[in-house]
Every structure is written in structure tokens, then in C-alpha cells.
Design a protein around this motif. Structure first.
Motif, PDB file in Angstrom:
ATOM      1  N   GLN A 171       0.755  -1.084   0.033  1.00  0.00           N
ATOM      2  CA  GLN A 171      -0.181   0.072  -0.044  1.00  0.00           C
ATOM      3  C   GLN A 171       0.912   1.370  -0.041  1.00  0.00           C
ATOM      4  O   GLN A 171       0.553   2.072  -0.762  1.00  0.00           O
ATOM      5  CB  GLN A 171      -0.755   0.071   1.224  1.00  0.00           C
ATOM      6  CG  GLN A 171      -1.811   1.481   1.397  1.00  0.00           C
ATOM      7  CD  GLN A 171      -2.484   1.276   2.694  1.00  0.00           C
ATOM      8  OE1 GLN A 171      -3.167   0.170   3.163  1.00  0.00           O
ATOM      9  NE2 GLN A 171      -2.362   2.173   3.522  1.00  0.00           N
ATOM     10  N   ALA A 234     -11.538 -10.055   1.826  1.00  0.00           N
ATOM     11  CA  ALA A 234     -10.734  -9.188   2.151  1.00  0.00           C
ATOM     12  C   ALA A 234      -9.439  -9.720   3.231  1.00  0.00           C
ATOM     13  O   ALA A 234     -10.098 -10.570   3.930  1.00  0.00           O
ATOM     14  CB  ALA A 234     -11.474  -8.031   2.813  1.00  0.00           C
ATOM     15  N   VAL A 249     -11.473  -6.327   9.315  1.00  0.00           N
ATOM     16  CA  VAL A 249     -11.217  -6.004   7.822  1.00  0.00           C
ATOM     17  C   VAL A 249     -11.284  -4.593   8.076  1.00  0.00           C
ATOM     18  O   VAL A 249     -12.127  -3.948   8.634  1.00  0.00           O
ATOM     19  CB  VAL A 249     -12.277  -6.434   6.831  1.00  0.00           C
ATOM     20  CG1 VAL A 249     -12.014  -7.947   6.818  1.00  0.00           C
ATOM     21  CG2 VAL A 249     -13.710  -6.347   7.337  1.00  0.00           C
ATOM     22  N   SER A 250     -10.490  -3.834   7.411  1.00  0.00           N
ATOM     23  CA  SER A 250     -10.371  -2.493   7.224  1.00  0.00           C
ATOM     24  C   SER A 250     -10.797  -1.845   6.067  1.00  0.00           C
ATOM     25  O   SER A 250     -10.783  -2.424   4.833  1.00  0.00           O
ATOM     26  CB  SER A 250      -8.721  -1.873   7.428  1.00  0.00           C
ATOM     27  OG  SER A 250      -8.075  -2.312   6.393  1.00  0.00           O
ATOM     28  N   SER A 251     -11.210  -0.542   5.879  1.00  0.00           N
ATOM     29  CA  SER A 251     -11.485   0.294   4.981  1.00  0.00           C
ATOM     30  C   SER A 251     -10.854   1.583   5.053  1.00  0.00           C
ATOM     31  O   SER A 251     -10.815   2.164   6.215  1.00  0.00           O
ATOM     32  CB  SER A 251     -13.034   0.222   4.622  1.00  0.00           C
ATOM     33  OG  SER A 251     -13.792   1.032   5.690  1.00  0.00           O
ATOM     34  N   ALA A 253     -11.594   5.902   3.745  1.00  0.00           N
ATOM     35  CA  ALA A 253     -12.116   6.555   2.810  1.00  0.00           C
ATOM     36  C   ALA A 253     -11.279   7.825   2.816  1.00  0.00           C
ATOM     37  O   ALA A 253     -10.648   8.366   3.873  1.00  0.00           O
ATOM     38  CB  ALA A 253     -13.343   6.798   3.836  1.00  0.00           C
ATOM     39  N   GLU A 269      -9.492   5.679   8.370  1.00  0.00           N
ATOM     40  CA  GLU A 269      -9.607   4.192   8.369  1.00  0.00           C
ATOM     41  C   GLU A 269     -10.318   3.468   9.368  1.00  0.00           C
ATOM     42  O   GLU A 269     -10.102   3.947  10.507  1.00  0.00           O
ATOM     43  CB  GLU A 269      -8.127   3.616   8.351  1.00  0.00           C
ATOM     44  CG  GLU A 269      -7.954   2.099   8.256  1.00  0.00           C
ATOM     45  CD  GLU A 269      -6.515   1.615   8.206  1.00  0.00           C
ATOM     46  OE1 GLU A 269      -6.354   0.624   7.655  1.00  0.00           O
ATOM     47  OE2 GLU A 269      -5.592   2.432   8.323  1.00  0.00           O
ATOM     48  N   THR A 270     -11.262   2.780   9.154  1.00  0.00           N
ATOM     49  CA  THR A 270     -11.933   1.879   9.935  1.00  0.00           C
ATOM     50  C   THR A 270     -11.744   0.447   9.897  1.00  0.00           C
ATOM     51  O   THR A 270     -11.500  -0.298   8.851  1.00  0.00           O
ATOM     52  CB  THR A 270     -13.620   2.281   9.492  1.00  0.00           C
ATOM     53  OG1 THR A 270     -13.980   1.890   8.222  1.00  0.00           O
ATOM     54  CG2 THR A 270     -14.020   3.870   9.623  1.00  0.00           C
TER      55      THR A 270
END
Length: 288
Positions: A171, A234, A249-251, A253, A269-270
Motif C-alpha cells: 500500500q 478481504a 477487515v479495514s476500509s 475513505a 481508516e475504519t
């Protein structure tokens, strides 16, 4: 800030961005309402692009706003996008909105980071996961990558550290290719050089369920099946905490159409629980 060499010209830089995006001169010309001939002249330095053309090409190439400022300066124009500190009174409403968002996400962990993964804000779910991390790593300014990958940070408690570490480094590598930030490259070199930590504690890849501690790899209960399903769509982060293995699991935005460099580089990041047991544990242990 972006480093610009004195002899850099805007044309070759725009060409580099176009090639990185794998877009032909003709396709870019159509998107920017121009001609392939004009794009070619700009890239070879035979034509000096107008300020509007620089901005149009940057938009079609999805160039980050910090880099758009650099392109404008190289082309002989003033920067278009300001860079406002989050401490500035003009950012008060943004800070309040971010704090409300993080609080609303509790008990699940969530944090806001800047362009070099500096932690701008975090909620109590994150604080729970950081319990036991040495104070030296929790002294501001906090950095999410250091906290995660440092051998005295979360790394010893991440059950699937090799996979999670590889994903984080990939990343960062993609981001470096996009923004060309010396500070981000320095951070990458630092965290990539961290030695793999020795695993500590007594859980040894186990999770505590209704039947007691069960090896993660062999677990056949509901939590294990849920984690398997999460891994199918994920990569989860498996983190030991309080004698259990929590699964997330992260997301990430970001803001749409940012007009400020600082805002453009913020990311929220959540961490979503990947199974019911993790969700229940957070509800029980994060103060309401």
C-alpha cells in the motif's frame, strides 16, 4: 512537500504521469478537450501549456493536488491549492466532523491519518487495541505504520503478520509511486527494515470461544467460519488481545474533490469486526 528539481520541465512530468496512468496521448486529448498534436507538443516542450490546460490535464490524470501545485509552479504559475493546518480556525468544522464520525463508529476502531500516516485523531476502539504498547511509541507525533509494524508495537500480537505487513508495505509502495513524497519514502525504508518480532504471550495463534482456547488454524466453530468468509473477500487483521484473537477487515475513505492539500491527504481508516465474537468483545470492553 514535493521536491522539484531546478531543471525540471512541466512537459516531461505530464508525460510521466500519463504513462503511469497508461493513457495514450489521443485518449488524454479527448478527455481534456484538446488534440493529440497539442498534447505531444506540451510533452516535448514545443508548446507551453496554459494554466487552465495544466489543471485540466492534471484532473484527467487524477494527479494529487499537492503535485498539481508543483506542476503549476514548474509551468510558471502560482499554486492553486492552499495547504491549511488542521489547527487553523478555518478547519474547526472539519475537525468537529471528524471527531463526531470517529465517536459514532465506536466501539469499533477508527482513526484519521495524514499523507505520511501521522495519526490526526483516533477513537476509544483504537485506544483499546493499543493497550500494552510502550509509551515511547505512543508519544506524539504518532504514526500508524510505526505503531503497527514496530517490533515493540502491535506487530508481535498480529497473528498473520507476514501477510498483513506485506499488504501495508505494498500500500505504501503504491502511494509513493503516486505522490513521490521523500518523507513517505523515508518512512517506508524505516518500517520495511524493522526486524520480525518474536511472538510472545500464551495464546499462540488461539482464540477463546465457548469451548475455550482453540487454535486459529484448526478452529471449526462459528467464529472460525466467519473469519474464513472474511478472508475470502478481504485480508483480515488477526490481533491478539486479552487472551483472544480479534479479527478485523479495514476500509479507507478519503474526501471527494478536495480543494486543500491537507484535506486531500487525509484518510479515515475504519476496522470492521470480521466475526460476531470480535464485535461482542469490543462492545463489552470499549467504554460507552
Amino acid at each position: 512537500m514535493t521536491t522539484v528539481l531546478p531543471d525540471t520541465e512541466v512537459g516531461p512530468l505530464l508525460r510521466d504521469w500519463r504513462e503511469q496512468r497508461r493513457i495514450s496521448q489521443l485518449e488524454l486529448a479527448l478527455r481534456a478537450d484538446s488534440s493529440a498534436r497539442h498534447i505531444s507538443f506540451i510533452e516535448t516542450g514545443r508548446s507551453r501549456p496554459s494554466e487552465d490546460m495544466v489543471l485540466r490535464l492534471a484532473e484527467q490524470l487524477d494527479i494529487p493536488v499537492r503535485e498539481r501545485n508543483a506542476l503549476l509552479v514548474i509551468a510558471g504559475y502560482a499554486p492553486r491549492y492552499p495547504q491549511t493546518s488542521l489547527d487553523d480556525p478555518a478547519m474547526a468544522s472539519l475537525r468537529e466532523s471528524l471527531e463526531r464520525l470517529l465517536a459514532a463508529y465506536e466501539p469499533y476502531p477508527a482513526l484519521v491519518v495524514d499523507g505520511t500516516y501521522g495519526v490526526v485523531a483516533a477513537n476509544r476502539g483504537v485506544a483499546l487495541l493499543l493497550e500494552g504498547v510502550p509509551e515511547k511509541l505512543l508519544t506524539p507525533p504518532l504514526n500508524a505504520m510505526r505503531l503497527t509494524l514496530h517490533p515493540e508495537g502491535l506487530a508481535p500480537r498480529i497473528v498473520n503478520l507476514p501477510e498483513w505487513r506485506a499488504d501495508l508495505l505494498a500500500q505504501m509502495d503504491r502511494q509513493i509511486a503516486l505522490v513521490r513524497s521523500p518523507a513517505l519514502r523515508e518512512l517506508y525504508d524505516e518500517v520495511a527494515a524493522y526486524p520480525a518480532p518474536a511472538r510472545t504471550g500464551g495464546t499462540d495463534r488461539t482464540a477463546e470461544g465457548t469451548g475455550g482456547a482453540v487454535p486459529v488454524a484448526d478452529r471449526a466453530d462459528g467464529a472460525g467460519r466467519e473469519r474464513d468468509r472474511a478472508a475470502a473477500f478481504a485480508l483480515p487483521m488477526l490481533l491478539e488481545h486479552g487472551g483472544r484473537v480479534l479479527s478485523f477487515v479495514s476500509s479507507i475513505a478519503t474526501f471527494n474533490t478536495p480543494m486543500d492539500v491537507t484535506v486531500a491527504e487525509l484518510a479515515i481508516e475504519t476496522f470492521l469486526p470480521a466475526d460476531r465474537e470480535t464485535a461482542a468483545y469490543l462492545h463489552a470492553h470499549v467504554p460507552s
